[in-house]
Design an enzyme around this catalytic site. Sequence first.
Site, PDB file in Angstrom:
ATOM      1  N   LYS A 263       0.831  -1.207   0.000  1.00 20.70           N
ATOM      2  CA  LYS A 263       0.000   0.000   0.000  1.00 20.70           C
ATOM      3  C   LYS A 263       0.863   1.254   0.000  1.00 20.70           C
ATOM      4  O   LYS A 263       2.006   1.211   0.459  1.00 20.70           O
ATOM      5  CB  LYS A 263      -0.860   0.022   1.278  1.00 20.70           C
ATOM      6  CG  LYS A 263      -1.984  -0.990   1.319  1.00 20.70           C
ATOM      7  CD  LYS A 263      -2.773  -0.844   2.607  1.00 20.70           C
ATOM      8  CE  LYS A 263      -3.915  -1.844   2.668  1.00 20.70           C
ATOM      9  NZ  LYS A 263      -4.953  -1.626   1.669  1.00 20.70           N
ATOM     10  N   ARG A 337     -10.431 -11.440   2.061  1.00 20.28           N
ATOM     11  CA  ARG A 337     -11.259 -12.527   1.523  1.00 20.28           C
ATOM     12  C   ARG A 337     -10.507 -13.853   1.569  1.00 20.28           C
ATOM     13  O   ARG A 337     -11.123 -14.921   1.663  1.00 20.28           O
ATOM     14  CB  ARG A 337     -11.699 -12.169   0.093  1.00 20.28           C
ATOM     15  CG  ARG A 337     -10.552 -11.940  -0.857  1.00 20.28           C
ATOM     16  CD  ARG A 337     -10.968 -11.183  -2.111  1.00 20.28           C
ATOM     17  NE  ARG A 337     -11.059  -9.739  -1.890  1.00 20.28           N
ATOM     18  CZ  ARG A 337     -11.385  -8.856  -2.827  1.00 20.28           C
ATOM     19  NH1 ARG A 337     -11.669  -9.251  -4.035  1.00 20.28           N
ATOM     20  NH2 ARG A 337     -11.429  -7.574  -2.545  1.00 20.28           N
TER      21      ARG A 337
END
Length: 504
Positions: A263, A337
Amino acid sequence: MNFDLKTLALSAATADRSDLLIVLVPEGFRPGSDALSALAAHALKSGDWETKAGKSLALYQLPSVAARRVVLVGAGNGSARSVRQALLGCAGALKAPQIKKAAIVFAGAAQPDAVAAAVQAIAEASYVYTATKSKPEPRALARVTIGVPDAAAAKAAFARGVALVAGVEFAREWANRPANHATPTLLASAAKSLGKLPGIQCKVHGPADVAKLGMGSFLAVARGSEEPLRFIELHYTGAPKSQAPVVLVGKGITFDTGGISIKPAAEMDEMKFDMGGAASVLGVFRALAELRPAINVVGLIPACENMPDGRAVKPGDVVTSMSGQTIEVLNTDAEGRLVLCDALTYAARFKPRAMVDVATLTGACVIALGGLRSGLFASDDTLADSLLAAGDAALDPCWRMPLDDEYAEGLKSNFADMGNVAGRAGGSITAAKFLQRFVGDIPWAHLDIAGTAWKGGAAKGATGRPVGLLVHYLLNEVGQAPAQSKATGRAAAAPSRPRPARVA
Ligand code: BES
Ligand code: MN
Ligand code: ZN
Protein backbone atom coordinates in the site's frame (compact mmCIF):
# COMPACT_ATOMS: atom_id res chain seq x y z
CA MET A 1 -18.07 2.87 34.62
CA ASN A 2 -21.02 2.04 36.79
CA PHE A 3 -24.57 2.74 35.63
CA ASP A 4 -27.74 2.65 37.66
CA LEU A 5 -31.35 3.16 36.74
CA LYS A 6 -33.78 4.95 39.04
CA THR A 7 -37.30 6.24 39.05
CA LEU A 8 -36.60 9.93 39.42
CA ALA A 9 -38.98 12.83 38.92
CA LEU A 10 -37.60 16.27 38.07
CA SER A 11 -38.73 17.49 41.48
CA ALA A 12 -36.51 14.87 43.13
CA ALA A 13 -33.62 15.46 40.72
CA THR A 14 -33.09 18.88 42.31
CA ALA A 15 -31.74 17.07 45.39
CA ASP A 16 -29.32 14.87 43.40
CA ARG A 17 -25.72 15.56 44.48
CA SER A 18 -23.97 14.55 41.25
CA ASP A 19 -21.11 16.62 39.84
CA LEU A 20 -23.21 17.06 36.73
CA LEU A 21 -26.94 16.87 36.17
CA ILE A 22 -28.12 16.58 32.60
CA VAL A 23 -31.82 17.17 32.01
CA LEU A 24 -33.13 15.75 28.72
CA VAL A 25 -36.07 17.89 27.68
CA PRO A 26 -38.22 16.74 24.74
CA GLU A 27 -40.37 18.84 22.43
CA GLY A 28 -43.77 19.60 23.95
CA PHE A 29 -42.32 19.38 27.45
CA ARG A 30 -44.92 20.05 30.15
CA PRO A 31 -43.28 21.81 33.09
CA GLY A 32 -44.19 20.73 36.61
CA SER A 33 -43.96 22.93 39.67
CA ASP A 34 -40.34 22.05 40.52
CA ALA A 35 -37.34 24.37 40.17
CA LEU A 36 -35.83 22.62 37.12
CA SER A 37 -39.14 22.71 35.26
CA ALA A 38 -39.49 26.40 36.01
CA LEU A 39 -35.97 27.05 34.74
CA ALA A 40 -36.50 25.11 31.54
CA ALA A 41 -39.86 26.77 30.89
CA HIS A 42 -38.34 30.20 31.50
CA ALA A 43 -35.38 29.59 29.17
CA LEU A 44 -37.72 28.30 26.46
CA LYS A 45 -40.11 31.23 26.81
CA SER A 46 -37.35 33.79 26.63
CA GLY A 47 -35.96 32.19 23.48
CA ASP A 48 -32.56 31.47 25.07
CA TRP A 49 -32.84 27.76 24.45
CA GLU A 50 -34.84 25.20 22.42
CA THR A 51 -35.78 21.55 22.77
CA LYS A 52 -34.37 20.62 19.36
CA ALA A 53 -32.09 17.59 19.78
CA GLY A 54 -28.65 18.68 20.91
CA LYS A 55 -29.48 22.32 21.85
CA SER A 56 -28.06 22.83 25.31
CA LEU A 57 -27.96 25.42 28.06
CA ALA A 58 -25.25 25.09 30.72
CA LEU A 59 -25.97 26.47 34.18
CA TYR A 60 -23.79 26.73 37.27
CA GLN A 61 -24.53 26.67 41.02
CA LEU A 62 -28.24 27.14 40.88
CA PRO A 63 -29.55 28.04 44.33
CA SER A 64 -32.39 25.51 44.17
CA VAL A 65 -30.40 22.56 42.77
CA ALA A 66 -27.91 20.39 44.68
CA ALA A 67 -25.77 19.45 41.66
CA ARG A 68 -23.19 22.13 40.94
CA ARG A 69 -23.45 21.88 37.17
CA VAL A 70 -26.71 21.54 35.31
CA VAL A 71 -27.10 21.18 31.57
CA LEU A 72 -30.53 21.41 29.99
CA VAL A 73 -30.43 19.51 26.71
CA GLY A 74 -33.06 19.39 24.01
CA ALA A 75 -34.09 15.79 23.35
CA GLY A 76 -36.08 16.51 20.19
CA ASN A 77 -38.82 13.93 19.70
CA GLY A 78 -37.39 11.80 22.51
CA SER A 79 -36.33 9.00 20.14
CA ALA A 80 -33.19 6.95 20.65
CA ARG A 81 -31.55 8.84 17.82
CA SER A 82 -32.36 12.26 19.29
CA VAL A 83 -31.29 11.27 22.79
CA ARG A 84 -28.01 9.95 21.41
CA GLN A 85 -27.45 13.18 19.49
CA ALA A 86 -28.30 15.23 22.58
CA LEU A 87 -25.85 13.40 24.84
CA LEU A 88 -23.01 13.22 22.31
CA GLY A 89 -23.37 17.01 22.23
CA CYS A 90 -22.49 17.04 25.96
CA ALA A 91 -19.24 15.12 25.34
CA GLY A 92 -17.12 18.02 26.63
CA ALA A 93 -18.84 17.98 30.01
CA LEU A 94 -18.91 14.17 30.20
CA LYS A 95 -15.16 14.01 29.59
CA ALA A 96 -14.17 16.74 32.06
CA PRO A 97 -11.76 15.50 34.74
CA GLN A 98 -13.78 17.04 37.59
CA ILE A 99 -16.94 15.12 36.68
CA LYS A 100 -16.89 11.77 38.46
CA LYS A 101 -20.57 11.30 39.04
CA ALA A 102 -23.31 12.32 36.63
CA ALA A 103 -27.07 12.01 36.60
CA ILE A 104 -29.09 12.05 33.40
CA VAL A 105 -32.79 12.71 33.89
CA PHE A 106 -35.54 12.29 31.32
CA ALA A 107 -37.88 15.26 31.78
CA GLY A 108 -40.58 13.57 29.67
CA ALA A 109 -41.50 9.99 28.90
CA ALA A 110 -38.48 7.70 28.50
CA GLN A 111 -38.85 5.30 25.57
CA PRO A 112 -36.97 2.07 26.37
CA ASP A 113 -34.77 2.36 23.27
CA ALA A 114 -33.91 5.93 24.23
CA VAL A 115 -32.80 4.78 27.69
CA ALA A 116 -30.45 2.23 26.10
CA ALA A 117 -29.23 4.89 23.70
CA ALA A 118 -28.54 7.26 26.62
CA VAL A 119 -26.39 4.68 28.38
CA GLN A 120 -24.45 3.97 25.20
CA ALA A 121 -24.01 7.62 24.23
CA ILE A 122 -22.63 8.52 27.66
CA ALA A 123 -20.09 5.71 27.42
CA GLU A 124 -19.20 6.65 23.86
CA ALA A 125 -18.72 10.31 24.73
CA SER A 126 -16.57 9.63 27.78
CA TYR A 127 -14.38 6.78 26.44
CA VAL A 128 -10.65 7.41 26.65
CA TYR A 129 -7.93 5.30 25.12
CA THR A 130 -5.11 4.69 27.60
CA ALA A 131 -3.41 1.36 26.74
CA THR A 132 -0.20 2.76 25.25
CA LYS A 133 0.06 6.17 26.97
CA SER A 134 2.86 6.57 29.51
CA LYS A 135 0.85 8.99 31.68
CA PRO A 136 -2.72 8.04 30.93
CA GLU A 137 -5.57 10.20 32.14
CA PRO A 138 -8.21 7.57 32.53
CA ARG A 139 -11.91 8.30 32.28
CA ALA A 140 -12.95 10.41 35.27
CA LEU A 141 -16.64 9.59 34.98
CA ALA A 142 -17.18 6.60 37.23
CA ARG A 143 -20.84 6.64 38.21
CA VAL A 144 -23.86 7.46 36.10
CA THR A 145 -27.46 7.50 37.27
CA ILE A 146 -30.19 7.39 34.66
CA GLY A 147 -33.40 8.89 36.02
CA VAL A 148 -36.69 7.99 34.33
CA PRO A 149 -40.38 8.32 35.22
CA ASP A 150 -40.73 4.50 35.47
CA ALA A 151 -37.61 2.43 36.06
CA ALA A 152 -39.41 -0.91 35.78
CA ALA A 153 -40.54 -0.15 32.22
CA ALA A 154 -37.00 0.71 31.12
CA LYS A 155 -35.19 -2.10 32.94
CA ALA A 156 -34.64 -4.51 30.03
CA ALA A 157 -33.51 -1.80 27.62
CA PHE A 158 -31.22 -0.39 30.29
CA ALA A 159 -29.59 -3.82 30.77
CA ARG A 160 -29.11 -4.13 27.03
CA GLY A 161 -27.49 -0.70 26.93
CA VAL A 162 -25.10 -1.57 29.76
CA ALA A 163 -24.13 -4.88 28.12
CA LEU A 164 -23.58 -3.12 24.83
CA VAL A 165 -21.28 -0.63 26.52
CA ALA A 166 -19.13 -3.53 27.74
CA GLY A 167 -19.13 -5.09 24.27
CA VAL A 168 -18.49 -1.90 22.33
CA GLU A 169 -15.70 -0.82 24.68
CA PHE A 170 -14.03 -4.21 24.41
CA ALA A 171 -14.13 -3.90 20.62
CA ARG A 172 -12.91 -0.28 20.61
CA GLU A 173 -10.11 -1.10 22.99
CA TRP A 174 -8.70 -3.95 20.89
CA ALA A 175 -9.21 -2.21 17.56
CA ASN A 176 -7.47 0.94 18.84
CA ARG A 177 -4.38 -0.88 20.02
CA PRO A 178 -1.46 -0.54 17.63
CA ALA A 179 -0.48 -3.68 15.74
CA ASN A 180 2.57 -4.31 17.96
CA HIS A 181 0.24 -4.34 20.97
CA ALA A 182 -2.48 -6.37 19.24
CA THR A 183 -0.70 -9.23 17.48
CA PRO A 184 -2.63 -12.36 16.51
CA THR A 185 -1.28 -13.96 19.69
CA LEU A 186 -2.46 -11.07 21.87
CA LEU A 187 -5.84 -11.05 20.15
CA ALA A 188 -6.12 -14.74 20.96
CA SER A 189 -5.32 -14.05 24.61
CA ALA A 190 -8.08 -11.42 24.65
CA ALA A 191 -10.44 -14.09 23.31
CA LYS A 192 -9.20 -16.52 25.96
CA SER A 193 -10.01 -13.95 28.65
CA LEU A 194 -13.59 -13.95 27.32
CA GLY A 195 -13.54 -17.73 27.61
CA LYS A 196 -13.54 -17.30 31.41
CA LEU A 197 -16.93 -15.56 31.33
CA PRO A 198 -20.15 -17.48 31.93
CA GLY A 199 -21.43 -19.41 28.91
CA ILE A 200 -18.29 -18.81 26.82
CA GLN A 201 -15.62 -21.24 25.69
CA CYS A 202 -12.56 -20.38 23.64
CA LYS A 203 -10.26 -22.55 21.56
CA VAL A 204 -7.21 -21.19 19.77
CA HIS A 205 -5.65 -22.97 16.77
CA GLY A 206 -2.03 -22.29 15.76
CA PRO A 207 -0.25 -22.59 12.39
CA ALA A 208 0.14 -26.38 12.58
CA ASP A 209 -3.58 -26.90 13.24
CA VAL A 210 -4.52 -24.54 10.44
CA ALA A 211 -2.18 -26.37 8.05
CA LYS A 212 -3.74 -29.68 9.11
CA LEU A 213 -7.19 -28.27 8.38
CA GLY A 214 -5.98 -27.46 4.87
CA MET A 215 -6.53 -23.73 5.11
CA GLY A 216 -4.06 -22.97 2.31
CA SER A 217 -5.56 -19.58 1.58
CA PHE A 218 -5.34 -18.29 5.17
CA LEU A 219 -1.80 -19.74 5.46
CA ALA A 220 -0.73 -17.92 2.31
CA VAL A 221 -1.62 -14.53 3.79
CA ALA A 222 0.19 -15.26 7.04
CA ARG A 223 3.40 -16.44 5.32
CA GLY A 224 5.02 -13.02 5.06
CA SER A 225 4.90 -12.28 8.77
CA GLU A 226 7.15 -13.20 11.70
CA GLU A 227 4.06 -13.20 13.91
CA PRO A 228 2.42 -16.63 13.95
CA LEU A 229 -1.22 -16.74 12.85
CA ARG A 230 -4.03 -17.62 15.23
CA PHE A 231 -7.40 -19.09 14.37
CA ILE A 232 -9.73 -18.16 17.22
CA GLU A 233 -12.87 -20.14 17.93
CA LEU A 234 -15.41 -18.87 20.47
CA HIS A 235 -18.57 -20.59 21.58
CA TYR A 236 -21.41 -18.98 23.47
CA THR A 237 -23.90 -21.58 24.67
CA GLY A 238 -27.18 -20.11 25.89
CA ALA A 239 -29.53 -22.74 24.45
CA PRO A 240 -29.50 -26.55 24.34
CA LYS A 241 -26.47 -27.84 22.43
CA SER A 242 -28.78 -29.38 19.82
CA GLN A 243 -29.91 -25.95 18.68
CA ALA A 244 -28.16 -24.74 15.51
CA PRO A 245 -25.91 -21.74 16.19
CA VAL A 246 -25.43 -18.45 14.43
CA VAL A 247 -21.80 -18.26 13.30
CA LEU A 248 -20.04 -14.89 13.28
CA VAL A 249 -16.77 -14.63 11.36
CA GLY A 250 -14.52 -11.59 11.93
CA LYS A 251 -11.63 -10.52 9.70
CA GLY A 252 -8.60 -10.36 11.98
CA ILE A 253 -5.81 -8.79 9.94
CA THR A 254 -3.88 -7.17 12.78
CA PHE A 255 -1.94 -5.12 10.24
CA ASP A 256 -2.44 -4.83 6.51
CA THR A 257 0.58 -3.50 4.63
CA GLY A 258 -0.90 -4.90 1.41
CA GLY A 259 1.89 -7.50 1.30
CA ILE A 260 3.94 -7.60 -1.92
CA SER A 261 1.18 -5.48 -3.55
CA ILE A 262 2.20 -2.95 -0.93
CA LYS A 263 0.00 0.00 0.00
CA PRO A 264 1.06 3.65 -0.31
CA ALA A 265 2.49 5.17 2.90
CA ALA A 266 -0.21 7.78 3.51
CA GLU A 267 -2.55 6.71 6.31
CA MET A 268 -1.13 3.20 6.32
CA ASP A 269 -1.13 3.37 10.13
CA GLU A 270 -4.91 3.05 9.92
CA MET A 271 -4.46 -0.52 8.70
CA LYS A 272 -4.01 -1.47 12.37
CA PHE A 273 -7.83 -1.23 12.36
CA ASP A 274 -8.02 -4.04 9.81
CA MET A 275 -9.01 -6.39 12.62
CA GLY A 276 -12.14 -4.33 13.29
CA GLY A 277 -14.34 -7.27 12.26
CA ALA A 278 -12.52 -9.52 14.72
CA ALA A 279 -12.80 -6.87 17.45
CA SER A 280 -16.54 -6.62 16.88
CA VAL A 281 -16.96 -10.39 17.19
CA LEU A 282 -15.04 -10.29 20.50
CA GLY A 283 -17.26 -7.39 21.59
CA VAL A 284 -20.42 -9.36 20.78
CA PHE A 285 -19.24 -12.23 22.99
CA ARG A 286 -18.45 -9.77 25.78
CA ALA A 287 -22.04 -8.48 25.57
CA LEU A 288 -23.52 -12.02 25.33
CA ALA A 289 -21.81 -12.93 28.58
CA GLU A 290 -23.70 -10.06 30.25
CA LEU A 291 -27.08 -10.69 28.67
CA ARG A 292 -27.10 -14.52 28.54
CA PRO A 293 -29.75 -14.83 25.81
CA ALA A 294 -31.12 -18.29 24.94
CA ILE A 295 -29.17 -18.73 21.73
CA ASN A 296 -26.00 -20.49 20.58
CA VAL A 297 -23.34 -18.44 18.84
CA VAL A 298 -19.99 -19.47 17.38
CA GLY A 299 -17.33 -16.83 16.71
CA LEU A 300 -14.48 -17.51 14.27
CA ILE A 301 -11.53 -15.18 13.83
CA PRO A 302 -8.74 -15.84 11.36
CA ALA A 303 -6.00 -13.55 12.70
CA CYS A 304 -2.67 -12.73 11.08
CA GLU A 305 -0.58 -9.90 9.66
CA ASN A 306 -0.31 -9.16 5.93
CA MET A 307 3.38 -8.38 5.36
CA PRO A 308 5.84 -8.28 2.44
CA ASP A 309 8.80 -10.64 2.91
CA GLY A 310 11.01 -13.14 1.14
CA ARG A 311 8.54 -15.85 2.06
CA ALA A 312 5.41 -13.81 1.38
CA VAL A 313 2.77 -14.92 -1.10
CA LYS A 314 3.38 -13.29 -4.50
CA PRO A 315 1.00 -11.97 -7.14
CA GLY A 316 0.20 -14.86 -9.44
CA ASP A 317 0.73 -17.55 -6.80
CA VAL A 318 -2.03 -20.15 -6.75
CA VAL A 319 -3.21 -21.42 -3.36
CA THR A 320 -5.64 -24.17 -2.41
CA SER A 321 -8.36 -23.17 0.02
CA MET A 322 -9.84 -25.50 2.63
CA SER A 323 -12.84 -25.95 0.33
CA GLY A 324 -10.54 -27.44 -2.31
CA GLN A 325 -11.12 -24.53 -4.67
CA THR A 326 -7.91 -22.98 -5.99
CA ILE A 327 -7.31 -19.23 -5.97
CA GLU A 328 -4.91 -17.16 -8.05
CA VAL A 329 -3.65 -14.40 -5.75
CA LEU A 330 -3.59 -11.58 -8.27
CA ASN A 331 -3.31 -8.90 -5.60
CA THR A 332 -1.87 -9.68 -2.18
CA ASP A 333 -3.71 -6.64 -0.80
CA ALA A 334 -7.02 -8.44 -1.30
CA GLU A 335 -6.07 -10.59 1.70
CA GLY A 336 -9.22 -10.26 3.79
CA ARG A 337 -11.26 -12.53 1.52
CA LEU A 338 -8.36 -15.03 1.54
CA VAL A 339 -8.51 -15.48 5.29
CA LEU A 340 -12.31 -15.29 5.48
CA CYS A 341 -12.96 -17.93 2.83
CA ASP A 342 -11.27 -20.65 4.87
CA ALA A 343 -13.07 -19.58 8.04
CA LEU A 344 -16.40 -19.71 6.17
CA THR A 345 -15.61 -23.24 4.97
CA TYR A 346 -14.75 -24.24 8.54
CA ALA A 347 -18.03 -22.71 9.78
CA ALA A 348 -20.10 -25.32 7.91
CA ARG A 349 -19.11 -27.97 10.48
CA PHE A 350 -21.36 -26.27 13.06
CA LYS A 351 -24.41 -26.65 10.75
CA PRO A 352 -25.31 -23.03 11.44
CA ARG A 353 -28.79 -21.57 10.98
CA ALA A 354 -27.04 -18.50 9.60
CA MET A 355 -23.55 -17.13 9.24
CA VAL A 356 -22.51 -13.51 9.18
CA ASP A 357 -19.01 -12.36 8.38
CA VAL A 358 -17.79 -8.94 9.42
CA ALA A 359 -14.83 -7.36 7.68
CA THR A 360 -13.03 -4.12 6.90
CA LEU A 361 -12.93 -5.58 3.44
CA THR A 362 -12.82 -2.93 0.72
CA GLY A 363 -11.93 0.70 0.14
CA ALA A 364 -14.67 0.54 -2.50
CA CYS A 365 -17.30 0.18 0.23
CA VAL A 366 -16.05 3.42 1.81
CA ILE A 367 -16.51 5.12 -1.56
CA ALA A 368 -19.99 3.65 -1.95
CA LEU A 369 -21.46 4.27 1.50
CA GLY A 370 -19.06 6.53 3.39
CA GLY A 371 -18.90 6.27 7.17
CA LEU A 372 -22.59 6.16 7.99
CA ARG A 373 -23.86 2.76 6.90
CA SER A 374 -22.01 -0.54 6.68
CA GLY A 375 -22.39 -2.50 3.45
CA LEU A 376 -24.71 -5.50 3.78
CA PHE A 377 -24.60 -8.37 1.32
CA ALA A 378 -26.86 -11.37 1.85
CA SER A 379 -27.84 -14.56 0.09
CA ASP A 380 -31.03 -14.73 2.11
CA ASP A 381 -33.76 -12.06 2.23
CA THR A 382 -35.00 -12.95 5.71
CA LEU A 383 -31.49 -12.68 7.12
CA ALA A 384 -30.95 -9.41 5.24
CA ASP A 385 -34.18 -7.91 6.61
CA SER A 386 -33.30 -8.96 10.16
CA LEU A 387 -29.86 -7.36 9.93
CA LEU A 388 -31.23 -4.17 8.38
CA ALA A 389 -33.84 -3.84 11.13
CA ALA A 390 -31.28 -4.62 13.84
CA GLY A 391 -28.96 -1.95 12.45
CA ASP A 392 -31.71 0.69 12.48
CA ALA A 393 -32.82 -0.20 16.00
CA ALA A 394 -29.24 -0.18 17.27
CA LEU A 395 -28.43 3.15 15.57
CA ASP A 396 -25.70 1.13 13.85
CA PRO A 397 -27.22 1.05 10.37
CA CYS A 398 -26.29 -0.85 7.23
CA TRP A 399 -27.49 -0.78 3.63
CA ARG A 400 -28.17 -3.73 1.37
CA MET A 401 -25.98 -4.11 -1.70
CA PRO A 402 -26.58 -6.40 -4.69
CA LEU A 403 -25.17 -9.86 -5.37
CA ASP A 404 -26.19 -10.55 -8.99
CA ASP A 405 -24.18 -13.44 -10.38
CA GLU A 406 -22.96 -11.31 -13.29
CA TYR A 407 -20.79 -9.41 -10.80
CA ALA A 408 -18.66 -12.54 -10.38
CA GLU A 409 -17.51 -12.59 -14.00
CA GLY A 410 -14.35 -10.61 -13.27
CA LEU A 411 -13.18 -13.26 -10.82
CA LYS A 412 -12.35 -15.68 -13.66
CA SER A 413 -8.77 -16.91 -13.77
CA ASN A 414 -6.76 -18.72 -16.46
CA PHE A 415 -4.68 -20.52 -13.84
CA ALA A 416 -7.01 -21.31 -10.93
CA ASP A 417 -10.69 -21.77 -10.11
CA MET A 418 -10.88 -18.04 -9.45
CA GLY A 419 -8.81 -14.93 -9.00
CA ASN A 420 -8.93 -13.02 -5.73
CA VAL A 421 -9.78 -9.71 -7.40
CA ALA A 422 -11.93 -8.49 -10.27
CA GLY A 423 -11.64 -5.01 -11.80
CA ARG A 424 -11.92 -1.73 -9.91
CA ALA A 425 -15.61 -1.34 -10.67
CA GLY A 426 -17.99 -2.55 -7.97
CA GLY A 427 -15.07 -3.63 -5.78
CA SER A 428 -17.09 -4.23 -2.63
CA ILE A 429 -19.58 -6.38 -4.57
CA THR A 430 -16.98 -8.53 -6.33
CA ALA A 431 -15.32 -9.11 -2.94
CA ALA A 432 -18.67 -10.33 -1.61
CA LYS A 433 -19.14 -12.55 -4.68
CA PHE A 434 -15.75 -14.12 -3.94
CA LEU A 435 -16.83 -14.92 -0.36
CA GLN A 436 -20.15 -16.32 -1.55
CA ARG A 437 -18.28 -19.15 -3.31
CA PHE A 438 -17.40 -20.53 0.11
CA VAL A 439 -20.77 -20.48 1.87
CA GLY A 440 -22.64 -23.35 0.19
CA ASP A 441 -26.36 -23.13 0.87
CA ILE A 442 -26.15 -21.87 4.45
CA PRO A 443 -27.99 -18.53 4.83
CA TRP A 444 -25.12 -16.05 4.79
CA ALA A 445 -24.57 -12.35 5.13
CA HIS A 446 -21.47 -10.24 4.83
CA LEU A 447 -21.00 -6.85 6.49
CA ASP A 448 -18.33 -4.66 4.91
CA ILE A 449 -17.39 -2.30 7.74
CA ALA A 450 -14.42 -0.62 6.03
CA GLY A 451 -16.15 2.77 6.37
CA THR A 452 -17.74 2.32 9.78
CA ALA A 453 -15.27 0.44 12.01
CA TRP A 454 -13.14 3.48 12.70
CA LYS A 455 -12.92 7.22 12.19
CA GLY A 456 -9.92 8.94 10.68
CA GLY A 457 -8.61 12.49 11.11
CA ALA A 458 -8.56 14.33 14.44
CA ALA A 459 -11.09 11.93 15.96
CA LYS A 460 -9.06 8.91 14.81
CA GLY A 461 -10.23 5.82 16.64
CA ALA A 462 -12.32 2.69 16.58
CA THR A 463 -16.10 2.99 16.79
CA GLY A 464 -16.95 -0.48 18.11
CA ARG A 465 -19.35 -0.95 15.20
CA PRO A 466 -21.14 -3.22 14.37
CA VAL A 467 -21.39 -4.71 17.88
CA GLY A 468 -24.72 -2.94 18.39
CA LEU A 469 -26.18 -4.22 15.13
CA LEU A 470 -25.08 -7.81 15.79
CA VAL A 471 -26.25 -7.94 19.39
CA HIS A 472 -29.65 -6.53 18.43
CA TYR A 473 -29.86 -9.12 15.67
CA LEU A 474 -29.03 -12.00 18.03
CA LEU A 475 -31.47 -10.79 20.69
CA ASN A 476 -34.22 -10.41 18.09
CA GLU A 477 -33.60 -14.00 17.02
CA VAL A 478 -34.73 -15.13 20.48
CA GLY A 479 -37.34 -12.42 20.96
CA GLN A 480 -35.43 -10.58 23.65
CA ALA A 481 -35.64 -7.15 22.01
CA PRO A 482 -38.42 -5.44 20.09
CA ALA A 483 -38.31 -6.45 16.43
CA GLN A 484 -39.53 -3.00 15.62
CA SER A 485 -37.79 0.12 16.74
CA LYS A 486 -40.34 2.51 18.22
CA ALA A 487 -37.60 5.05 18.36
CA THR A 488 -37.10 5.41 14.64
CA GLY A 489 -40.65 4.44 13.81
CA ARG A 490 -39.28 2.14 11.15
CA ALA A 491 -40.90 -1.23 10.64
CA ALA A 492 -38.70 -4.32 10.66
CA ALA A 493 -38.96 -4.51 6.88
CA ALA A 494 -39.37 -0.96 5.71
CA PRO A 495 -41.51 -1.03 2.57
CA SER A 496 -39.67 1.96 1.14
CA ARG A 497 -36.34 0.15 1.17
CA PRO A 498 -35.09 -1.28 -2.10
CA ARG A 499 -35.37 -5.06 -1.85
CA PRO A 500 -33.10 -6.69 -4.40
CA ALA A 501 -34.38 -10.00 -5.66
CA ARG A 502 -32.74 -13.09 -4.25
CA VAL A 503 -29.81 -13.80 -6.50
CA ALA A 504 -27.93 -16.41 -4.53
N1 BES B 1 -8.15 -3.65 4.50
C1 BES B 1 -8.30 -3.27 3.15
C2 BES B 1 -9.59 -2.51 2.90
C3 BES B 1 -9.61 -1.07 3.35
C4 BES B 1 -8.90 -0.11 2.67
C5 BES B 1 -10.39 -0.70 4.41
C6 BES B 1 -8.97 1.20 3.07
C7 BES B 1 -10.47 0.62 4.79
C8 BES B 1 -9.75 1.57 4.13
C9 BES B 1 -8.32 -4.50 2.25
O1 BES B 1 -7.53 -5.56 2.66
C10 BES B 1 -7.80 -4.06 0.92
O2 BES B 1 -6.66 -3.71 0.85
N2 BES B 1 -8.65 -4.11 -0.09
C11 BES B 1 -8.28 -3.68 -1.39
C12 BES B 1 -8.84 -4.66 -2.39
C13 BES B 1 -8.32 -4.48 -3.77
C14 BES B 1 -6.87 -4.85 -3.84
C15 BES B 1 -9.15 -5.30 -4.71
C16 BES B 1 -8.86 -2.28 -1.62
O3 BES B 1 -9.97 -2.02 -1.15
O4 BES B 1 -8.17 -1.47 -2.20
MN1 MN C 1 -5.51 -5.39 1.98
ZN1 ZN D 1 -7.21 -5.70 4.68
